[in-house]
Enzyme design. Structure first.
Site, PDB file in Angstrom:
ATOM      1  N   HIS A 257     -42.009  54.471 -56.356  1.00 17.92           N
ATOM      2  CA  HIS A 257     -42.343  53.092 -55.998  1.00 17.92           C
ATOM      3  C   HIS A 257     -43.011  52.384 -57.163  1.00 17.92           C
ATOM      4  O   HIS A 257     -42.723  51.232 -57.463  1.00 17.92           O
ATOM      5  CB  HIS A 257     -43.380  53.105 -54.860  1.00 17.92           C
ATOM      6  CG  HIS A 257     -42.783  53.007 -53.516  1.00 17.92           C
ATOM      7  ND1 HIS A 257     -42.765  54.063 -52.645  1.00 17.92           N
ATOM      8  CD2 HIS A 257     -42.188  51.983 -52.881  1.00 17.92           C
ATOM      9  CE1 HIS A 257     -42.190  53.683 -51.529  1.00 17.92           C
ATOM     10  NE2 HIS A 257     -41.834  52.421 -51.634  1.00 17.92           N
TER      11      HIS A 257
ATOM     12  N   GLU B 223     -15.787  60.031 -63.959  1.00 15.18           N
ATOM     13  CA  GLU B 223     -16.979  60.634 -64.575  1.00 15.18           C
ATOM     14  C   GLU B 223     -16.965  62.149 -64.485  1.00 15.18           C
ATOM     15  O   GLU B 223     -17.900  62.813 -64.913  1.00 15.18           O
ATOM     16  CB  GLU B 223     -18.254  60.042 -63.953  1.00 15.18           C
ATOM     17  CG  GLU B 223     -18.299  60.061 -62.451  1.00 15.18           C
ATOM     18  CD  GLU B 223     -19.532  59.360 -61.892  1.00 15.18           C
ATOM     19  OE1 GLU B 223     -20.452  59.046 -62.655  1.00 15.18           O
ATOM     20  OE2 GLU B 223     -19.569  59.140 -60.669  1.00 15.18           O
TER      21      GLU B 223
ATOM     22  N   ASN C 206     -22.166  58.666 -68.588  1.00 21.93           N
ATOM     23  CA  ASN C 206     -23.368  59.510 -68.462  1.00 21.93           C
ATOM     24  C   ASN C 206     -22.989  60.864 -67.857  1.00 21.93           C
ATOM     25  O   ASN C 206     -23.385  61.913 -68.343  1.00 21.93           O
ATOM     26  CB  ASN C 206     -24.415  58.838 -67.566  1.00 21.93           C
ATOM     27  CG  ASN C 206     -24.732  57.433 -68.016  1.00 21.93           C
ATOM     28  OD1 ASN C 206     -24.486  57.087 -69.152  1.00 21.93           O
ATOM     29  ND2 ASN C 206     -25.255  56.608 -67.117  1.00 21.93           N
ATOM     30  N   ASP C 207     -22.214  60.792 -66.793  1.00 22.20           N
ATOM     31  CA  ASP C 207     -21.799  62.054 -66.171  1.00 22.20           C
ATOM     32  C   ASP C 207     -20.610  62.675 -66.881  1.00 22.20           C
ATOM     33  O   ASP C 207     -20.516  63.903 -66.976  1.00 22.20           O
ATOM     34  CB  ASP C 207     -21.469  61.825 -64.690  1.00 22.20           C
ATOM     35  CG  ASP C 207     -22.738  61.801 -63.857  1.00 22.20           C
ATOM     36  OD1 ASP C 207     -23.576  62.696 -64.063  1.00 22.20           O
ATOM     37  OD2 ASP C 207     -22.905  60.884 -63.045  1.00 22.20           O
TER      38      ASP C 207
ATOM     39  N   CYS D  87     -19.051  51.772 -67.403  1.00 16.93           N
ATOM     40  CA  CYS D  87     -20.382  51.362 -66.938  1.00 16.93           C
ATOM     41  C   CYS D  87     -21.454  52.388 -67.299  1.00 16.93           C
ATOM     42  O   CYS D  87     -22.608  52.239 -66.923  1.00 16.93           O
ATOM     43  CB  CYS D  87     -20.378  51.090 -65.434  1.00 16.93           C
ATOM     44  SG  CYS D  87     -19.933  52.530 -64.471  1.00 16.93           S
TER      45      CYS D  87
END
Ligand code: PEP
Ligand code: MG
Length: 581
Positions: free
Chosen positions: A197, A440, A463-464, A511
């Protein structure tokens, strides 16, 4: 002596200022007997402390800025409810009576009991609730001990925090809100993750911040000047004049850079040979939209919806999700929105506790579409919300982590059933809403053509893709040196996906972080990429690169590099290409 330490940068920006260390300071809890005739007074003292704590929490809740995105009020309400629970409101009173002891000691015993119950739980989410217990117990103890109610978050009248960099073991969201009111320059915590949070708040309140900077309170002293680089996660202590000058200049450059980017937001992203390039933004929360509009993004290429599921106790309802999507659509004012379905799992859990405590290889486990197909109760409300929102503006739905066509077929079955159900209920939806997939997983990249034939669009998640192709856990520092977006195997896969899209007339975007890394723009253009999606802050740089590039020339150069057989020559040519402006 100057030194620097790195943690995790969670909120961009440079802060330069004096340190204020918040020491939670382990409280000395006294234990003493209470004579029978004074027990009622002791009970009243405890109840009074509870009431003061309640008042404090209400005061914090009532002062939350209206534009605060996370439902902090709900979080504080939970603490208020906990105070009314018998665990706080009744049992300590019984202990005071039964043991004839002071209120602090009774509360201490009750805290230990509660914490041991939470610690013994298998459920990672419930285990983290022990922190809530500790927060509350500490607050009540401080009232009992007549010390300030919170661990040193001072009120401005006592000690203005304006311009200070706060250093703490951890910060609660309530602290963060209070401190933002007091004008802090930034904060550093020793613990905490980027999806807490507090981290989410820091980003949306635009407070430069670093988490996970171990021993920060031990190595920093009050009032010493430090530099906080919230983008890269570096803290520079006792900086020399040169370092100070450098970061002051960087801070000015960042301000100037964004002022220029805002001014130039309407400049089209077109290459020198007149190829229009689509530049979209990645978002995690609806509050990220103003930043992307400021830099002129053409839409949202990736909306990571799982962030809406984190740091909360209940799974968001269909209604909540629908309303959130409608809000995003309305803010985008006609620009396209690509909503990615839930990518929970691996390092993105519904609560802060990592799944790695439960699963040996979470990144290879029940994640994203795999999880959604197994848990329709979690997934269907989101599907319904996306479909219903699709009539409000140009919406596309994107599926993460596809590794085979069977998953896609199961997904399509669910989508069709959901459409039938919505139709039956009289809900409107865009029957033609485009459905795309993230590429990915190497298996999907290798078979990109098959996915390109069945999907409306593809988006490369580097990223993956890099993590899985090079077998490196993207969350593990120890192997981060192997992270290489231009490893020949990765480039081959990226190229293959772009070509598959072209052959099937299926748009392909990227992305993953690679799309927003300035160093690779020319390479990606040379590979034939025409759609990029990235964090809004990266967009101005990428646009500049595009407008200075001749795509036709780059394609010829990249083609020549890709066909180099000998690895040493390949790397040499690639490095030369990447280093050319
Ligand atoms: C990716 O994997 O490149 C991607 C964009 O998705 P995420 O980072 O959310 O896994
Ligand atoms: Mg991914």
């Amino acid at each position: 002596m100057s030194f620097a330490q790195q943690g995790t940068g969670i909120s961009n920006g440079i802060a330069i200022g004096p340190v204020h260390v918040l020491s939670r300071g382990e409280l000395e809890i006294p234990e003493y007997a209470i004579p029978l005739n004074l027990i009622d007074k002791e009970l009243a003292r405890y109840q009074h402390a509870l009431e003061v704590t309640r008042q404090h929490l209400r005061q914090v809740r009532d002062n939350i800025p209206r534009n605060t995105p996370v439902d902090i009020a709900e979080f504080i309400d939970t603490h208020l409810l906990m105070l009314d629970d018998s665990a706080f409101a009744v049992i300590p009173l019984d202990l005071i009576r039964g043991m004839q002891c002071n209120a602090e000691w009774a509360l201490r015993l009750q805290r230990d009991k509660l914490v041991s119950v939470f610690d013994a739980m298998d459920d990672a989410y419930l285990r983290t609730r022990r922190d809530d217990v500790d927060h509350l117990v500490n607050s009540v103890q401080r009232v009992l001990l007549s010390s300030p109610i919170h661990h040193g978050v001072k009120h401005s009248s006592e000690h203005p925090l304006s311009g200070y960099i706060i250093v703490a073991d951890e910060l609660s969201p309530a602290d963060t809100v209070l401190m933002q009111h007091q004008g802090i320059a930034g904060f550093i915590t020793e613990t905490g993750g980027p999806t807490s949070h507090t981290a989410i708040l820091a980003r949306s309140l635009r407070i430069p911040a670093i988490v996970g900077l171990h021993h920060a309170r031990r190595v920093l002293r009050n009032e010493e000047t430090i530099i906080l680089d919230g983008q890269h996660g570096w803290m520079h202590a006792a900086p020399d004049t040169y370092t100070l000058q450098y970061f002051h200049q960087r801070r000015r450059d960042i301000q100037q850079y964004f002022a220029d980017a805002v001014r130039n937001r309407h400049t089209p992203a077109i290459t020198l040979d007149k190829v229009p390039i689509s530049l979209q933004a990645n978002i995690e929360l609806p509050d990220d939209i103003p930043a992307l509009l400021e830099v002129g993004a053409q839409g949202v290429g990736l909306y990571r919806t799982e962030f809406f599921f984190m740091n909360r106790k209940e799974v968001p309802t269909e209604k909540e999700q629908y309303e959130t999507f409608c809000d995003v659509i309305s803010q985008l004012d006609g620009r396209p929105l690509t909503i990615r379905t839930l990518d929970l799992g691996a390092d993105k859990q519904m609560d802060d506790a990592s799944a790695s405590t439960q699963v040996i290889n979470p990144a290879l486990g029940l994640r994203a579409i795999r999880l959604c197909l197994q848990e329709p109760d979690l997934f269907i409300p989101q599907l319904r919300a996306i479909l219903r929102a699709s009539v409000q503006g140009p919406v596309r739905m994107m599926i993460p982590m596809l590794s085979n066509l069977h998953e896609l077929h199961m997904l399509m079955q669910l989508v069709n059933e959901t459409k039938r159900q919505l139709h039956k209920e009289g809900h409107r939806f865009d029957a033609e809403m485009p459905i795309g997939g993230m590429i990915e997983v190497p298996a999907a990249a290798i078979q990109a053509e098959m996915f390109a034939r069945e999907l409306d669009f593809l988006s490369i998640g580097t990223n993956d893709l890099i993590q899985y192709t090079l077998a490196i856990d993207r969350t593990d520092d120890e192997v981060s040196y192997l992270y290489d977006p231009v490893h020949p195997a990765v480039l081959k896969l990226v190229h293959q996906v772009i070509q598959a899209g072209r052959m099937c007339n299926t748009p392909v975007s990227m992305c993953g972080e690679m799309a927003g890394e300035s160093r690779y723009t020319r390479l990606l253009l040379g590979l034939g990429l025409t759609e990029f999606s990235m964090h809004a802050n990266s967009l101005p740089d990428i646009k500049t690169n595009i407008t200075h590039s001749h795509r036709g020339h780059l394609q010829q150069q990249v083609q020549a590099i890709l066909t180099t057989q000998d690895y040493a020559t390949f790397r040499d040519h690639l490095d030369q290409f990447l280093d050319t402006d």
